[in-house]
Design an enzyme around this catalytic site. Structure first.
Site, PDB file in Angstrom:
ATOM      1  N   ASN A   1     -14.885   0.112 -22.688  1.00 49.28           N
ATOM      2  CA  ASN A   1     -13.755  -0.667 -22.176  1.00 49.28           C
ATOM      3  C   ASN A   1     -12.758  -0.919 -23.303  1.00 49.28           C
ATOM      4  O   ASN A   1     -13.133  -0.955 -24.479  1.00 49.28           O
ATOM      5  CB  ASN A   1     -14.249  -2.004 -21.599  1.00 49.28           C
ATOM      6  CG  ASN A   1     -13.269  -2.592 -20.584  1.00 49.28           C
ATOM      7  OD1 ASN A   1     -13.072  -2.035 -19.510  1.00 49.28           O
ATOM      8  ND2 ASN A   1     -12.646  -3.695 -20.928  1.00 49.28           N
TER       9      ASN A   1
ATOM     10  N   HIS B   1     -15.278   1.483  -2.772  1.00 49.55           N
ATOM     11  CA  HIS B   1     -14.244   0.685  -2.110  1.00 49.55           C
ATOM     12  C   HIS B   1     -13.318   1.524  -1.235  1.00 49.55           C
ATOM     13  O   HIS B   1     -12.210   1.109  -0.939  1.00 49.55           O
ATOM     14  CB  HIS B   1     -13.439  -0.089  -3.160  1.00 49.55           C
ATOM     15  CG  HIS B   1     -14.249  -1.145  -3.848  1.00 49.55           C
ATOM     16  ND1 HIS B   1     -13.924  -1.691  -5.062  1.00 49.55           N
ATOM     17  CD2 HIS B   1     -15.401  -1.753  -3.469  1.00 49.55           C
ATOM     18  CE1 HIS B   1     -14.840  -2.591  -5.411  1.00 49.55           C
ATOM     19  NE2 HIS B   1     -15.743  -2.643  -4.466  1.00 49.55           N
TER      20      HIS B   1
ATOM     21  N   ARG C   1       1.781   1.725  -3.509  1.00 52.54           N
ATOM     22  CA  ARG C   1       0.666   2.229  -4.305  1.00 52.54           C
ATOM     23  C   ARG C   1       0.387   3.707  -4.020  1.00 52.54           C
ATOM     24  O   ARG C   1       0.111   4.488  -4.924  1.00 52.54           O
ATOM     25  CB  ARG C   1      -0.615   1.424  -4.040  1.00 52.54           C
ATOM     26  CG  ARG C   1      -0.554   0.033  -4.630  1.00 52.54           C
ATOM     27  CD  ARG C   1      -1.899  -0.628  -4.621  1.00 52.54           C
ATOM     28  NE  ARG C   1      -2.783  -0.111  -5.641  1.00 52.54           N
ATOM     29  CZ  ARG C   1      -4.105  -0.200  -5.615  1.00 52.54           C
ATOM     30  NH1 ARG C   1      -4.712  -0.778  -4.605  1.00 52.54           N
ATOM     31  NH2 ARG C   1      -4.826   0.299  -6.592  1.00 52.54           N
TER      32      ARG C   1
ATOM     33  N   CYS D   1      -7.969   2.898  12.094  1.00 50.64           N
ATOM     34  CA  CYS D   1      -7.362   2.087  13.141  1.00 50.64           C
ATOM     35  C   CYS D   1      -7.965   0.687  13.114  1.00 50.64           C
ATOM     36  O   CYS D   1      -9.150   0.514  12.824  1.00 50.64           O
ATOM     37  CB  CYS D   1      -7.590   2.739  14.499  1.00 50.64           C
ATOM     38  SG  CYS D   1      -6.828   1.783  15.832  1.00 50.64           S
TER      39      CYS D   1
ATOM     40  N   CYS E   1      -4.594   5.069  20.119  1.00 48.99           N
ATOM     41  CA  CYS E   1      -4.474   3.867  20.961  1.00 48.99           C
ATOM     42  C   CYS E   1      -3.192   3.077  20.706  1.00 48.99           C
ATOM     43  O   CYS E   1      -2.909   2.120  21.425  1.00 48.99           O
ATOM     44  CB  CYS E   1      -5.695   2.971  20.768  1.00 48.99           C
ATOM     45  SG  CYS E   1      -5.701   2.113  19.181  1.00 48.99           S
TER      46      CYS E   1
ATOM     47  N   TYR F   1       0.818  -1.221   0.000  1.00 47.98           N
ATOM     48  CA  TYR F   1       0.000   0.000   0.000  1.00 47.98           C
ATOM     49  C   TYR F   1       0.848   1.266   0.000  1.00 47.98           C
ATOM     50  O   TYR F   1       0.486   2.256  -0.642  1.00 47.98           O
ATOM     51  CB  TYR F   1      -1.024  -0.016   1.156  1.00 47.98           C
ATOM     52  CG  TYR F   1      -2.240  -0.785   0.692  1.00 47.98           C
ATOM     53  CD1 TYR F   1      -3.207  -0.168  -0.102  1.00 47.98           C
ATOM     54  CD2 TYR F   1      -2.365  -2.142   0.937  1.00 47.98           C
ATOM     55  CE1 TYR F   1      -4.279  -0.879  -0.607  1.00 47.98           C
ATOM     56  CE2 TYR F   1      -3.437  -2.868   0.436  1.00 47.98           C
ATOM     57  CZ  TYR F   1      -4.388  -2.221  -0.337  1.00 47.98           C
ATOM     58  OH  TYR F   1      -5.431  -2.929  -0.857  1.00 47.98           O
TER      59      TYR F   1
ATOM     60  N   THR G   1     -14.060  -1.374 -16.407  1.00 45.48           N
ATOM     61  CA  THR G   1     -14.096  -2.399 -15.368  1.00 45.48           C
ATOM     62  C   THR G   1     -14.204  -3.768 -16.028  1.00 45.48           C
ATOM     63  O   THR G   1     -14.920  -3.933 -17.009  1.00 45.48           O
ATOM     64  CB  THR G   1     -15.221  -2.146 -14.326  1.00 45.48           C
ATOM     65  OG1 THR G   1     -15.391  -3.317 -13.528  1.00 45.48           O
ATOM     66  CG2 THR G   1     -16.538  -1.766 -14.949  1.00 45.48           C
ATOM     67  N   SER G   2     -13.464  -4.723 -15.472  1.00 42.47           N
ATOM     68  CA  SER G   2     -13.438  -6.065 -16.064  1.00 42.47           C
ATOM     69  C   SER G   2     -14.712  -6.827 -15.716  1.00 42.47           C
ATOM     70  O   SER G   2     -14.936  -7.920 -16.213  1.00 42.47           O
ATOM     71  CB  SER G   2     -12.228  -6.843 -15.559  1.00 42.47           C
ATOM     72  OG  SER G   2     -12.305  -6.979 -14.159  1.00 42.47           O
TER      73      SER G   2
ATOM     74  N   GLN H   1     -15.219   2.150  -8.357  1.00 45.58           N
ATOM     75  CA  GLN H   1     -14.595   1.070  -7.585  1.00 45.58           C
ATOM     76  C   GLN H   1     -13.153   1.453  -7.267  1.00 45.58           C
ATOM     77  O   GLN H   1     -12.452   0.726  -6.585  1.00 45.58           O
ATOM     78  CB  GLN H   1     -14.583  -0.221  -8.412  1.00 45.58           C
ATOM     79  CG  GLN H   1     -15.957  -0.691  -8.824  1.00 45.58           C
ATOM     80  CD  GLN H   1     -15.859  -1.873  -9.783  1.00 45.58           C
ATOM     81  OE1 GLN H   1     -15.722  -3.008  -9.370  1.00 45.58           O
ATOM     82  NE2 GLN H   1     -15.929  -1.606 -11.066  1.00 45.58           N
TER      83      GLN H   1
HETATM   84  P1  NAD Z   1      -9.681  -4.660 -13.377  1.00 45.45           P
HETATM   85  O1  NAD Z   1      -8.215  -4.449 -13.206  1.00 45.45           O
HETATM   86  O2  NAD Z   1     -10.242  -5.994 -13.056  1.00 45.45           O
HETATM   87  O3  NAD Z   1     -10.098  -4.358 -14.901  1.00 45.45           O
HETATM   88  C1  NAD Z   1      -9.740  -3.194 -15.563  1.00 45.45           C
HETATM   89  C2  NAD Z   1     -10.496  -3.126 -16.885  1.00 45.45           C
HETATM   90  O4  NAD Z   1     -10.169  -1.906 -17.509  1.00 45.45           O
HETATM   91  C3  NAD Z   1     -10.147  -4.252 -17.875  1.00 45.45           C
HETATM   92  O5  NAD Z   1     -11.334  -4.820 -18.376  1.00 45.45           O
HETATM   93  C4  NAD Z   1      -9.382  -3.530 -18.991  1.00 45.45           C
HETATM   94  O6  NAD Z   1      -9.670  -4.064 -20.270  1.00 45.45           O
HETATM   95  C5  NAD Z   1      -9.937  -2.117 -18.872  1.00 45.45           C
HETATM   96  N1  NAD Z   1      -9.012  -1.066 -19.325  1.00 45.45           N
HETATM   97  C6  NAD Z   1      -7.654  -1.007 -19.192  1.00 45.45           C
HETATM   98  N2  NAD Z   1      -7.190   0.131 -19.695  1.00 45.45           N
HETATM   99  C7  NAD Z   1      -8.261   0.818 -20.186  1.00 45.45           C
HETATM  100  C8  NAD Z   1      -8.411   2.077 -20.842  1.00 45.45           C
HETATM  101  N3  NAD Z   1      -7.366   2.855 -21.105  1.00 45.45           N
HETATM  102  N4  NAD Z   1      -9.666   2.457 -21.198  1.00 45.45           N
HETATM  103  C9  NAD Z   1     -10.744   1.666 -20.944  1.00 45.45           C
HETATM  104  N5  NAD Z   1     -10.648   0.471 -20.327  1.00 45.45           N
HETATM  105  C10 NAD Z   1      -9.430   0.060 -19.942  1.00 45.45           C
HETATM  106  O7  NAD Z   1     -10.395  -3.513 -12.573  1.00 45.45           O
HETATM  107  P2  NAD Z   1     -11.800  -3.444 -11.828  1.00 45.45           P
HETATM  108  O8  NAD Z   1     -12.861  -4.072 -12.664  1.00 45.45           O
HETATM  109  O9  NAD Z   1     -11.949  -2.034 -11.403  1.00 45.45           O
HETATM  110  O10 NAD Z   1     -11.643  -4.379 -10.538  1.00 45.45           O
HETATM  111  C11 NAD Z   1     -10.484  -4.340  -9.738  1.00 45.45           C
HETATM  112  C12 NAD Z   1     -10.706  -3.981  -8.275  1.00 45.45           C
HETATM  113  O11 NAD Z   1      -9.453  -3.522  -7.793  1.00 45.45           O
HETATM  114  C13 NAD Z   1     -11.661  -2.848  -8.035  1.00 45.45           C
HETATM  115  O12 NAD Z   1     -12.572  -3.275  -7.112  1.00 45.45           O
HETATM  116  C14 NAD Z   1     -10.832  -1.682  -7.474  1.00 45.45           C
HETATM  117  O13 NAD Z   1     -11.275  -1.306  -6.180  1.00 45.45           O
HETATM  118  C15 NAD Z   1      -9.447  -2.199  -7.319  1.00 45.45           C
HETATM  119  N6  NAD Z   1      -8.421  -1.405  -8.052  1.00 45.45           N
HETATM  120  C16 NAD Z   1      -8.446  -0.030  -8.019  1.00 45.45           C
HETATM  121  C17 NAD Z   1      -7.495   0.695  -8.721  1.00 45.45           C
HETATM  122  C18 NAD Z   1      -7.544   2.216  -8.681  1.00 45.45           C
HETATM  123  O14 NAD Z   1      -8.001   2.788  -7.716  1.00 45.45           O
HETATM  124  N7  NAD Z   1      -7.098   2.888  -9.759  1.00 45.45           N
HETATM  125  C19 NAD Z   1      -6.510   0.049  -9.470  1.00 45.45           C
HETATM  126  C20 NAD Z   1      -6.499  -1.357  -9.471  1.00 45.45           C
HETATM  127  C21 NAD Z   1      -7.479  -2.060  -8.775  1.00 45.45           C
HETATM  128 ZN    ZN Z   2      -6.711   3.384  17.521  1.00 46.91          ZN
END
Ligand code: NAD
Ligand code: ZN
Length: 239
Positions: free
Chosen positions: A208, A115, A66, A123, A145, A63, A183-184, A97
């Site tokens: 997508n 999310h 990230r 905490c 704490c 984290y 989103t996938s 998400q």
């Molecule tokens: P995922 O990684 O499963 O899927 C990403 C999707 O985006 C894929 O289908 C891919 O084909 C598509 N994609 C990639 N580049 C693209 C672009 N330039 N334009 C359009 N589409 C594009 O992501 P998800 O479905 O969001 O699920 C993953 C989980 O992980 C989520 O719940 C999320 O909370 C978390 N996550 C968040 C982040 C962030 O905050 N940026 C990054 C990674 C994962």
């Molecule tokens: Zn605490």
């Protein structure tokens, strides 16, 4: 494109769901994309409560990496287009998400972070929670704490933040247009939101890079980069 554009007149209620793909062009790796791996770990194996219980140091290292990476990223044209859409469509909601905070950075205000956020700390013992973008120690402690802090994100296998799902369901159920972006569609419950929208009569649209498991069920599917498709979708929107 023109048919989808025509759906976005100001009288419609529009709900947009975004996933990691909307931030890919900002340099934030998706979980399932080509640069998904961190060291040798799959992010899905680290973003879980059991991983944190077993090896909090490793999960915090992931984290902190990230936070450092995302902290250097900026909103891309897809985030900016969604902020623009919000300004033109009075009845609008963005459900994300993503935990990166880039929608807010792009100027969006009507958004629900399903999310949680990378920038939130909670905490593991008491109620202390705060927004904090600073560099953290490897194992940050609660100032109240002294117990370990954790990222304020919803991990795989954890329930959503109370009230969030109910609100999302109510909003999607009354939408005229539902757009899913980057989103996938593998993570529930978001992957089923389009079904709910459809059942209540909404027109459904997917944007997508490539087809997903839901593509065949959508009324419209546009495949390509969100940072190219969304700006085109909002050009010419009237107040
Ligand atoms: P995922 O990684 O499963 O899927 C990403 C999707 O985006 C894929 O289908 C891919 O084909 C598509 N994609 C990639 N580049 C693209 C672009 N330039 N334009 C359009 N589409 C594009 O992501 P998800 O479905 O969001 O699920 C993953 C989980 O992980 C989520 O719940 C999320 O909370 C978390 N996550 C968040 C982040 C962030 O905050 N940026 C990054 C990674 C994962
Ligand atoms: Zn605490």
């Amino acid at each position: 494109m023109e048919m989808v554009k025509a759906l976005l007149d100001g009288s419609k209620k529009v709900v947009v769901l975004t996933g990691a793909g909307v931030s890919a062009e900002s340099g934030v790796p998706t979980f399932r994309g080509r640069d998904g791996l961190w060291k040798t770990h799959r992010p899905e194996d680290l973003a879980r409560p059991d991983a944190f219980a077993m090896n909090p140091e490793l999960v915090w290292e992931f984290y902190n990496w990230r936070r450092d990476l995302v902290g250097k990223c900026e909103p891309n044209p897809a985030h900016l287009a969604l902020a623009e859409m919000e300004r033109h469509i009075p009845n609008f909601l963005l459900i994300t998400q993503n935990v990166d905070g880039l929608h807010a950075a792009a100027g969006s205000r009507k958004y629900l972070e399903m999310h949680g956020s990378l920038w939130q700390l909670k905490c593991t013992k008491c109620t202390h929670a705060r927004d904090d973008r600073s560099d953290l120690p490897p194992m940050p402690e609660c100032p109240v704490c002294g117990h370990l802090l954790r990222p304020g994100v919803v991990w795989f296998g954890e329930p959503l933040i109370p009230g969030v799902l109910k609100l999302a369901i109510a909003q999607i159920s009354s939408a005229d247009v539902f757009i899913s972006v980057g989103t996938s569609n593998l993570v529930q419950p978001a992957a089923s939101f389009y079904q709910l929208a459809r059942e209540h009569g909404a027109v459904t649209v997917e944007v997508n890079l490539e087809p997903t498991a839901n593509t065949g069920f959508m009324d419209f599917a546009m495949h390509g980069k969100a940072g190219e498709i969304l700006p085109e979708l909002v050009t010419g929107l009237s107040e």
